[in-house]
Design an enzyme around this catalytic site. Structure first.
Site, PDB file in Angstrom:
ATOM      1  N   GLY A 275       0.825  -1.209   0.000  1.00 17.85           N
ATOM      2  CA  GLY A 275       0.000   0.000   0.000  1.00 17.85           C
ATOM      3  C   GLY A 275       0.853   1.250   0.000  1.00 17.85           C
ATOM      4  O   GLY A 275       2.012   1.225  -0.408  1.00 17.85           O
ATOM      5  N   ASP A 388      12.339 -10.703   2.419  1.00 21.15           N
ATOM      6  CA  ASP A 388      12.335  -9.643   1.404  1.00 21.15           C
ATOM      7  C   ASP A 388      13.469  -8.644   1.678  1.00 21.15           C
ATOM      8  O   ASP A 388      13.258  -7.430   1.653  1.00 21.15           O
ATOM      9  CB  ASP A 388      10.962  -8.959   1.367  1.00 21.15           C
ATOM     10  CG  ASP A 388      10.659  -8.351  -0.002  1.00 21.15           C
ATOM     11  OD1 ASP A 388      11.429  -8.607  -0.949  1.00 21.15           O
ATOM     12  OD2 ASP A 388       9.663  -7.623  -0.115  1.00 21.15           O
TER      13      ASP A 388
END
Ligand SMILES: Nc1ncnc2c1ncn2[C@@H]1O[C@H](COP(=O)(O)OP(=O)(O)OP(=O)(O)O)[C@@H](O)[C@H]1O
Length: 551
Positions: A275, A388
């Site tokens: 987001g 990540d």
């Protein structure tokens, strides 16, 4: 006898004599063979060799030479290979489609309309395929030359619209793995003064510095080795003692709206897969970061949000971004985290924020990241695998301290102490993804170690893991750096933006650490703790050398 033997014992010969041929075989070469008793057709897709065999006993599909009993799995894999374009430039495309149609009745419609379906795969996957073709083409001319040139043209025009190489991708995992196997022939030439680090045939890499990806699709291969953890309910988080720790904030959605001026663009810090991130000033004067889930995430499974909340709530380390609060109400999912004011490491390496990071700062940043990951792997309440690790997830403070952020993909390690790994969907970012995890779906802390190795090379060279605009032999940074390393051209690996000269031996030690971390097999990689120790030693040596110069 069987052409399976093509990929085998003689790889070294290929490596030395005709490396391109080796690449062809590993990547795209397809063959067909028939004998009196058997009809065989085979294709290498990523690291998986899929073969269709028909003989007097019937027909079967083999993956990596093993007969897979589970026909659902086989068909899903076959469908997946089609979806990502593995067969698209194979001369036997039609035969493969027939195989799919007859072998996988449940997907007959899919194979019938395969072309159509492939073309309607979302734009990100298309870009991923182009990326793969581009990289393949850079390595060799294969049986898709013409198609590839078209793809290349498209790729370049795509690139033109985006100056950076950061394409937002949802890339199927095997594509990335395929690129990892572009270079099966890395064999370090032993150099004097360079400690033996990477054993023959060890260094592979994956691709681009792209956005985070979730390679779930139909390729989920193994049942989880440990029972799936049920994401705790938000009410459990609210009671979490960690979230009531010093500095945590309890805000209502209205307070957030006010603090971000109704999520105004002028308060926007950036945007990621999850987001948009905003800067918000709280009534008590504190500045925080507000990460607001986008609609797709909100409407989709709550996994990523719950994951991030649950894991962030447990951690407390100065080099990890702290969770201060969260909102999970009505149409909103919001994380409130510590605000880290000085941009991302990638932005600094790009020179976007003015001052170029000097060597000492880079070394410190690498050490801090290594310590943060060691904490996650060893000292958090439970082993946490970040999944990540990349330069755009490293935030810098005003004094250039590193903070690892973005725990959307983080995962708890095995709860059973007997287990060394968990079997799970492949998630992460292309270019940093551990090839062994991609191949086996087995996640261990060593996957973070691999990503760290790629990141360390990025820190030293300034280059992204993959830079498509460079000459073909320079596009894969780890491959390019490894070649330079073997040739003894260490200074050429160093970021040209760095103004200071760095001692060759020191650089060699650092590069060794990076290459060890990026070893293709997890057993050959050091632990994050060992990496931290090695970097610490190197830093000591660097300190001494500076003192010598100034003294
Ligand atoms: N705590 C924070 N403080 C300051 N800026 C932040 C913070 N968190 C994120 N940002 C900014 O917002 C951007 C988007 O962050 P986010 O973690 O959502 O995505 P990303 O890691 O860049 O991409 P992806 O989700 O695809 O991995 C970052 O690149 C950074 O510039």
């Amino acid at each position: 006898m069987l052409p399976f033997l093509l990929v085998g014992a003689n790889l070294n010969f290929f490596c030395m004599a005709v490396p391109i041929l080796g690449l062809l075989i590993l990547l795209q070469f397809s063959w067909i063979s028939a004998s009196d008793s058997a009809f065989i057709i085979s294709k290498v897709c990523g690291t998986e060799e899929v073969a269709y065999l028909e003989n007097l006993d019937g027909h079967q599909i083999l993956i990596n030479k093993n007969r897979i009993e589970n026909s659902t799995l086989v068909c899903e894999k076959l469908k997946f290979y089609f979806e990502v374009g593995c067969f698209s430039c194979d001369p036997k495309f039609g035969v493969w489609r027939e195989v799919g149609k007859s072998y996988c009745a449940r997907y007959s419609d899919f194979f019938l309309h395969e072309e159509k379906i492939v073309n309607s795969v979302d734009v990100h996957a298309k870009k991923a395929r182009k990326l793969l073709r581009e990289l393949q083409e850079s390595a060799s001319n294969n049986d898709c030359t013409n198609k590839n040139s078209d793809s290349l043209a498209n790729m370049q025009s795509d690139d033109a619209s985006s100056e950076t190489d950061d394409l937002p991708l949802a890339v199927p995992g095997f594509l990335l793995l395929s690129v990892g196997f572009l270079f099966p022939c890395f064999r370090p030439r032993r150099k004097e003064n360079s400690p033996p680090s990477v054993r023959p045939n060890q260094l592979l890499n994956s691709v681009d510095s792209l956005s985070s990806i979730d390679v779930s699709s139909s390729s989920e291969k193994l049942p989880p080795a440990t029972p799936h953890r049920v994401p705790p309910s938000p009410s459990r988080f609210a009671m979490s003692p960690q979230l009531n720790r010093a500095g945590s904030v309890q805000l209502t959605i209205n307070q957030i709206i006010k603090a971000t001026h109704n999520f105004s663009d002028s308060f926007k810090l950036g945007e990621g897969g999850f987001g948009t991130v905003y800067r918000a000033a709280l009534p008590d004067g504190r500045v925080v970061a507000v990460k607001r889930a986008k609609k797709e995430i909100f409407q989709g499974p709550r996994d990523e949000f719950n994951n991030e909340v649950e894991l962030l709530a447990k951690i407390d380390h100065r080099s990890l971004v702290r969770l201060l609060g969260y909102i999970d109400k009505g149409n909103e999912r919001i994380l409130i985290t510590e605000y880290v004011p000085n941009g991302t490491l990638r932005e600094h390496l790009d020179g976007q924020l003015g001052k170029i990071l000097d060597f000492n700062q880079r070394l410190e940043i690498a050490i801090e990241i290594a310590h943060a990951l060691t904490y996650l792997h060893l000292y958090a309440e439970k082993t946490i695998i970040h999944r990540d690790v990349k330069s755009s997830n490293i935030l810098l403070t005003e004094s250039y301290r590193a903070k690892v952020s973005d725990f959307g993909f983080a995962k708890s390690g095995p709860s059973d102490t007997e287990k060394t790994h968990i079997s799970t969907k492949v998630k992460g970012t292309a270019g940093y993804l551990d090839p062994e995890y991609l191949r086996t779906y087995q996640l261990t802390p060593k996957s973070d170690v691999f990503s760290f190795g790629i990141l360390l090379l990025e820190i030293l060279s300034g280059r992204r893991p993959v830079e498509l605009k460079r000459n073909p032999d320079e596009r894969i940074t780890v491959r390019w750096a490894f070649k330079k390393f073997n040739e003894g051209n260490l200074p050429e690996i160093l970021d040209p933006l760095l103004e200071e000269r760095v001692d060759n031996e020191l650089l060699s030690r650092l590069l060794n650490v990076a290459f060890q971390c990026a070893a293709p097999t997890r057993d050959d990689r050091p632990t994050m703790k060992e990496v931290g120790e090695k970097l610490w030693e190197i830093r000591k040596q660097y300190g001494k050398s500076l003192r010598r110069i100034s003294g």
